[in-house]
Design a protein around this motif. Structure first.
Motif, mmCIF file in Angstrom:
data_model
loop_
_atom_site.group_PDB
_atom_site.id
_atom_site.type_symbol
_atom_site.label_atom_id
_atom_site.label_comp_id
_atom_site.label_asym_id
_atom_site.label_seq_id
_atom_site.Cartn_x
_atom_site.Cartn_y
_atom_site.Cartn_z
ATOM 1 N N ARG A 394 -2.625 8.841 -50.771
ATOM 2 C CA ARG A 394 -1.928 9.385 -51.936
ATOM 3 C C ARG A 394 -0.567 9.963 -51.534
ATOM 4 O O ARG A 394 0.428 9.821 -52.249
ATOM 5 C CB ARG A 394 -2.798 10.457 -52.584
ATOM 6 N N LYS A 397 2.216 7.324 -51.199
ATOM 7 C CA LYS A 397 2.479 6.516 -52.384
ATOM 8 C C LYS A 397 3.951 6.077 -52.418
ATOM 9 O O LYS A 397 4.868 6.872 -52.222
ATOM 10 C CB LYS A 397 2.139 7.301 -53.648
ATOM 11 N N GLY A 398 4.152 4.782 -52.670
ATOM 12 C CA GLY A 398 5.502 4.239 -52.733
ATOM 13 C C GLY A 398 6.011 3.713 -51.409
ATOM 14 O O GLY A 398 7.082 3.097 -51.344
ATOM 15 N N ASP A 497 -2.685 -4.086 -50.247
ATOM 16 C CA ASP A 497 -1.507 -3.217 -50.236
ATOM 17 C C ASP A 497 -1.875 -1.881 -50.887
ATOM 18 O O ASP A 497 -2.312 -1.846 -52.041
ATOM 19 C CB ASP A 497 -0.377 -3.907 -51.002
ATOM 20 N N ASN A 500 0.419 1.866 -53.849
ATOM 21 C CA ASN A 500 0.294 2.619 -55.101
ATOM 22 C C ASN A 500 -0.427 3.955 -54.903
ATOM 23 O O ASN A 500 -0.542 4.748 -55.841
ATOM 24 C CB ASN A 500 -0.420 1.775 -56.156
ATOM 25 N N ASP A 502 -3.586 4.597 -54.442
ATOM 26 C CA ASP A 502 -4.945 4.681 -54.993
ATOM 27 C C ASP A 502 -5.904 3.981 -54.039
ATOM 28 O O ASP A 502 -5.938 2.751 -53.965
ATOM 29 C CB ASP A 502 -4.985 4.015 -56.371
#
Length: 533
Positions: A394, A397-398, A497, A500, A502
C-alpha cells in the motif's frame, strides 16, 4: 449455615460435569450451563463451569470462544489458588492455541499445566499435559514427540484413564506410521480400539477405523481397508457430533483401486452436500479438490473445471476467514496477557512485579515474532504477508512493485511416494536454494502447503519474471539431498503488477496467471503482460 455444604455439592456436580466431558458432552454442557445460571455470584464456581463449556467449545471447533472463556477463568483460579482447575483451564487454552498454530503460548500453558499437575498429584492432568506437549512436538519432529506420548500413556495407565490411554496410543501410532513401521502402528490402533470398547467414545472409535483403513491402503490390503472404512462411515451416520469427512479421501482411494470412479464421485458429492449444509468450509474445499481430480481422470473436463473453480474460490475464502480468526485470536491472547499483568500488578506492586513484567514483555515479543514465521521453512507466513506485506504494498502504490505466487509442480506425488517428512525437507531446501539471494526489502512468505508468495517492491514485472526464471533454471539442475538421484523439482509461477497497492487484487491476478501456467504444462513463469485481454 448451610452455605458451605451447598458450595461443596455444587463443586462436586461440576467435577462430575468435567468427568463427563468426553463420554457425554451433552450432559456435561447441561451441568455447566445450569451452574452458570445459578452461580453467577460465586466467581470460583462460575469459572469452573466456564472451563467445562470451553472444553465443549474446543471439541466443536470454536477456538476463539475457548481462549475468551479460559482467559477469564484463569484469572479467578490464580486469585483463589485453585491449581487443579487452573491446570484444566490452561490445558483448554493450550489446545486451542495449538489448533490455531500459536505454538509459543501453547507451550507456555502446557509447561505450567505440567508443573501444576505434579504439585496437585493429579495423574490424569499430568498425562494430558505430556500428551499435548507430544502433539505439539509432533508438528516439528516425530522423534521428539515419541517420548512425550509414551510417557503420557504410562501416566494414563497409572491414573486408570482409559480415554487417555486410547488417545496416547492413537497418536503414538502416527509416530510409527511416519517412521514406516506400519505393523506396529496397526497394533497400537487395535489396542486403542480394544481399550475404548470399555468406554462410550464413538468419535474416537470412528477415527481409529479411519486410521486403520489408511494403514491397510498403505499395506496394499484394499479389502480390509474397504471393510473398516465402510464401518466408520456407517457408524458416523448415527453419531453424532461431527461429520466424518476424514474417511472420504481414504475410501475414494479404495473405490479407485477397484475401478469404481462413479462410486467415488457419489461418495464425495454426498458428503459435499452435508459439509456445505453444516458450514464446514475446509471440508468443502477438500471435496471440490477431490471432485476436480476425479472428473479430470475420467475425461470430464467441464465438470473438473467447475469444481476446480469452486475449490479455488472457497480456498481463498477459507484462507481469509482463517487469517481473520488468527488475528482475532492473537488479540484475545494479548488481552488475556494484559489482564493477567493487571491482576498481578494489583497483587504484588513491588520490584518483583517489574521483573515479571519485563519477562512477560519478552515472551510477548517472542510470541509475536513466532506468529509471523512459518514453522517449517523459517520464512514469513501468510499472516505476515496479509498484514505487513499488505501495508508495504500500500505504501508503494503508484510505483513499480511485483507480486508472484509460486506453486511446486506435482508436490503431492513427492508426499505420496516418499512421505511427508521428505516433502517437508524438499520445501526447506527449495527455500534455501531458490531464494537465498533475495534482497532485504523483498518478502518471501509460505502461503500454504507448497505455495509461496514473493513480494518484490521497486521491481517491474519484467525484472521479477527474470529473477524467478533464474531461480527456475537453478532448480532444474539442482541435486536434491532428500530425493533419489536424478529426480528434479520444478515450479510454476504467476507474476502480477502490484502498483495499485492492493495486495488482494494482485494475488487474485497472480493466481489467474498461475492457473494459466499449470494448464499449459507447468514448469514456467507467466507474467502480467500475458493476461488475455
Amino acid at each position: 449455615m448451610n452455605e458451605p455444604s451447598t458450595i461443596s455439592e455444587a463443586s462436586l456436580t461440576l467435577l462430575e460435569g468435567w468427568r463427563l466431558r468426553e463420554r457425554n458432552r451433552k450432559a456435561a454442557l447441561e451441568i455447566a450451563e445450569k451452574a452458570l445460571q445459578h452461580e453467577s455470584n460465586d466467581s470460583l464456581l462460575y469459572a469452573q463451569a466456564r472451563v467445562i463449556t470451553s472444553y465443549i467449545a474446543f471439541r466443536n471447533g470454536n477456538m476463539l470462544e475457548v481462549l475468551e472463556q479460559t482467559g477469564q477463568a484463569i484469572l479467578v483460579f490464580r486469585k483463589h489458588y485453585d491449581i487443579v482447575w487452573l491446570a484444566r483451564a490452561l490445558n483448554n487454552q493450550a489446545c486451542a492455541a495449538l489448533e490455531l498454530g500459536e505454538l509459543a503460548p501453547a507451550s507456555l500453558a502446557l509447561e505450567e499445566q505440567l508443573e501444576l499437575s505434579k504439585q496437585a498429584k493429579d495423574l490424569e492432568l499430568e498425562g494430558c499435559a505430556l500428551h499435548d506437549l507430544g502433539m505439539m512436538k509432533l508438528l516439528q519432529s516425530h522423534e521428539q514427540a515419541q517420548p512425550y506420548l509414551q510417557a503420557a500413556f504410562e501416566v494414563f495407565q497409572r491414573a486408570h484413564s482409559l480415554a487417555g490411554q486410547a488417545y496416547a496410543l492413537v497418536n503414538l501410532a502416527t509416530v510409527f506410521e511416519a517412521q514406516g513401521k506400519l505393523n506396529q502402528a496397526h497394533q497400537l490402533l487395535e489396542q486403542a480400539l480394544e481399550i475404548i470398547g470399555f468406554e462410550n467414545m464413538p468419535t474416537v472409535e470412528d477415527h481409529i477405523y479411519v486410521r486403520l483403513g489408511s494403514l491397510a491402503i498403505q499395506q496394499g490390503n484394499f479389502d480390509h481397508a474397504q471393510q473398516v472404512l465402510s464401518q466408520a462411515l456407517e457408524q458416523s451416520k448415527q453419531n453424532r457430533e461431527r461429520i466424518l469427512w476424514e474417511a472420504v479421501p481414504a475410501m475414494v482411494k479404495v473405490h479407485l483401486h477397484f475401478e469404481r470412479p462413479a462410486l467415488a464421485i457419489e461418495l464425495i458429492q454426498t458428503h459435499l452436500e452435508i459439509v456445505h449444509a453444516t458450514g464446514l468450509r475446509p471440508f468443502e474445499v477438500s471435496a471440490h479438490e477431490l471432485l476436480a481430480q476425479l472428473f479430470e481422470s475420467i475425461g470430464d473436463d467441464r465438470s473438473a473445471l467447475h469444481h476446480y473453480r469452486e475449490y479455488m474460490r472457497l480456498h481463498r475464502q477459507v484462507f481469509q476467514e482463517t487469517s481473520d480468526l488468527h488475528a482475532r485470536a492473537l488479540k484475545v491472547l494479548e488481552h488475556n496477557k494484559v489482564a493477567a499483568l493487571e491482576a498481578e500488578n494489583e497483587r504484588q506492586k513491588n520490584l518483583e512485579l517489574q521483573s515479571n513484567l519485563e519477562h512477560l514483555e519478552r515472551l510477548h515479543q517472542q510470541t509475536i515474532d513466532e506468529a509471523y514465521t512459518d514453522e517449517l521453512t523459517g520464512v514469513r507466513n501468510r499472516r505476515y504477508l496479509m498484514t505487513h506485506g499488505a501495508d508495504q504494498l500500500r505504501e508503494k502504490k503508484g510505483k513499480n512493485c511485483s507480486v508472484a505466487i509460486i506453486d511446486l509442480d506435482h508436490f503431492k506425488r513427492i508426499n505420496d511416494t516418499h512421505g511427508h517428512d521428505t516433502g517437508d525437507q524438499v520445501l526447506r531446501e527449495f527455500v534455501q536454494i531458490g531464494f537465498g539471494t533475495l534482497r532485504s526489502q523483498d518478502t518471501l512468505a509460505r502461503f500454504g502447503g507448497e505455495e509461496f508468495v514473493v513480494l518484490l517492491p521497486d521491481t517491474s514485472t519484467k525484472i521479477a519474471c527474470e529473477v524467478l526464471e533464474r531461480i527456475r533454471k537453478t532448480l532444474a539442475n539442482h541435486v536434491w539431498k532428500s530425493l533419489p538421484e536424478g529426480q528434479r523439482v520444478s515450479f510454476t509461477a504467476g507474476v502480477s503488477d502490484g502498483a495499485n497497492g492492493d495486495l488482494n487484487l494482485a494475488l487474485q491476478q497472480a493466481d489467474v496467471l498461475l492457473y494459466q501456467g499449470k494448464s499449459q504444462g507447468r514448469n514456467q513463469i507467466i507474467c502480467h503482460e500475458k493476461i488475455p485481454s
